[in-house]
Design a protein around this motif. Structure first.
Motif, short mmCIF file in Angstrom:
data_model
loop_
_atom_site.label_atom_id
_atom_site.label_comp_id
_atom_site.label_asym_id
_atom_site.label_seq_id
_atom_site.Cartn_x
_atom_site.Cartn_y
_atom_site.Cartn_z
N SER A 128 -1.42 3.64 6.49
CA SER A 128 -1.30 2.89 5.24
C SER A 128 -2.66 2.34 4.80
O SER A 128 -2.75 1.69 3.76
CB SER A 128 -0.30 1.74 5.41
N SER A 129 -3.69 2.60 5.59
CA SER A 129 -5.01 2.05 5.29
C SER A 129 -5.84 2.97 4.39
O SER A 129 -7.02 2.73 4.17
CB SER A 129 -5.77 1.82 6.60
N SER A 172 0.84 -1.20 0.00
CA SER A 172 0.00 0.00 0.00
C SER A 172 0.88 1.24 0.00
O SER A 172 2.07 1.17 0.28
CB SER A 172 -0.89 0.01 1.24
N PHE A 179 -9.74 6.00 5.56
CA PHE A 179 -8.63 5.31 6.19
C PHE A 179 -9.15 4.71 7.48
O PHE A 179 -10.24 5.09 7.95
CB PHE A 179 -7.43 6.27 6.42
N SER A 180 -8.42 3.74 8.00
CA SER A 180 -8.84 3.10 9.25
C SER A 180 -7.90 3.50 10.35
O SER A 180 -6.68 3.52 10.15
CB SER A 180 -8.81 1.57 9.10
N THR A 229 -7.57 4.65 1.30
CA THR A 229 -8.03 4.20 -0.02
C THR A 229 -9.05 5.19 -0.58
O THR A 229 -9.73 5.89 0.16
CB THR A 229 -8.63 2.78 0.05
N HIS A 274 -10.82 -1.20 14.93
CA HIS A 274 -10.55 0.04 14.19
C HIS A 274 -11.84 0.81 13.93
O HIS A 274 -12.94 0.27 14.06
CB HIS A 274 -9.87 -0.27 12.85
#
Ligand SMILES: Cc1cc2nc3c(=O)[nH]c(=O)nc-3n(C[C@H](O)[C@H](O)[C@H](O)COP(=O)(O)O)c2cc1C
Length: 181
Positions: free
Chosen positions: A56-57, A37, A70-71, A59, A147
């Motif tokens: 990095s979550s 990612s 994002f999470s 999208t 999360h």
């Protein structure tokens, strides 16, 4: 009329997962880490100081309305502050931002040390020299296990990264940083 080629489907093989598998967090983290990612910085000025984190979550989610997500871990000490900001900045980090990324994930008191940032009048903080910058507000937060999935509404975008000028994203893969060849 031209004849269409006949596609013969391959016989699917029986999938065999290990039985009685313990989906422990270590195993899951390793499996999730196989998926490469990019990394973003999510940041804003809150109570007069910059707060933020590396994620990095990130999208892309929707074009109309423009949404990204994002999470964030529910244990995050930063998110309760960050979510109070009027506007949030999201920056897609470039391959030279490895050290900045570590810092943005490190001790809160030194998270922005040595990192060149810009601030909008509404308090959205973006990292200079990123590949893309988004000016956002929180659209919705969805509880998802340990999360929160945070949906962000976009208000402005600046996309400066271009393969032609040699810009390349920071890539997070198997717990390490890499770059696209
Ligand atoms: C490459 C990288 C990606 C990360 N991605 C996420 C993420 O997607 N979500 C998240 O909650 N934390 C992520 N983190 C951790 C956060 O940056 C931060 O360290 C964490 O939220 C703990 O700090 P806090 O308690 O101040 O929030 C990531 C860290 C690194 C180094």
């Amino acid at each position: 009329m031209t004849a269409q080629p006949t596609v013969v489907p391959a016989e699917p093989r029986a999938a065999r997962f290990p039985t009685n598998q313990d989906l422990d967090p270590v195993r899951l983290r390793q499996a999730f880490g196989v998926f490469p990612s990019g990394v973003v910085a999510v940041a804003a000025v809150v109570d007069g100081r910059p707060v933020g984190l590396a994620a990095s979550s990130f999208t892309s989610v929707s074009l109309d309305p423009p949404l990204v997500s994002f999470s964030v871990a529910r244990t995050s000490k930063t998110w309760p502050d960050l979510r109070r900001a009027d506007h949030l900045g999201v920056t897609v980090l470039a391959d030279h931002h490895g050290e900045a990324c570590r810092r943005l994930a490190g001790p809160v008191e030194s998270r922005f040390d040595g990192i060149a940032v810009s601030v909008t009048s509404a308090g959205a903080v973006t990292v200079d020299d990123g590949l893309a910058r988004f000016d956002c507000t929180v659209h919705r937060e969805v509880e998802a296990g340990d999360h929160l999935v945070v949906l962000l509404q976009l208000h402005a975008v600046d996309h400066s990264g271009d393969l032609a000028d040699g810009s390349s994203p920071l890539v997070f893969h198997r717990s390490g940083f890499g770059r696209l060849r």
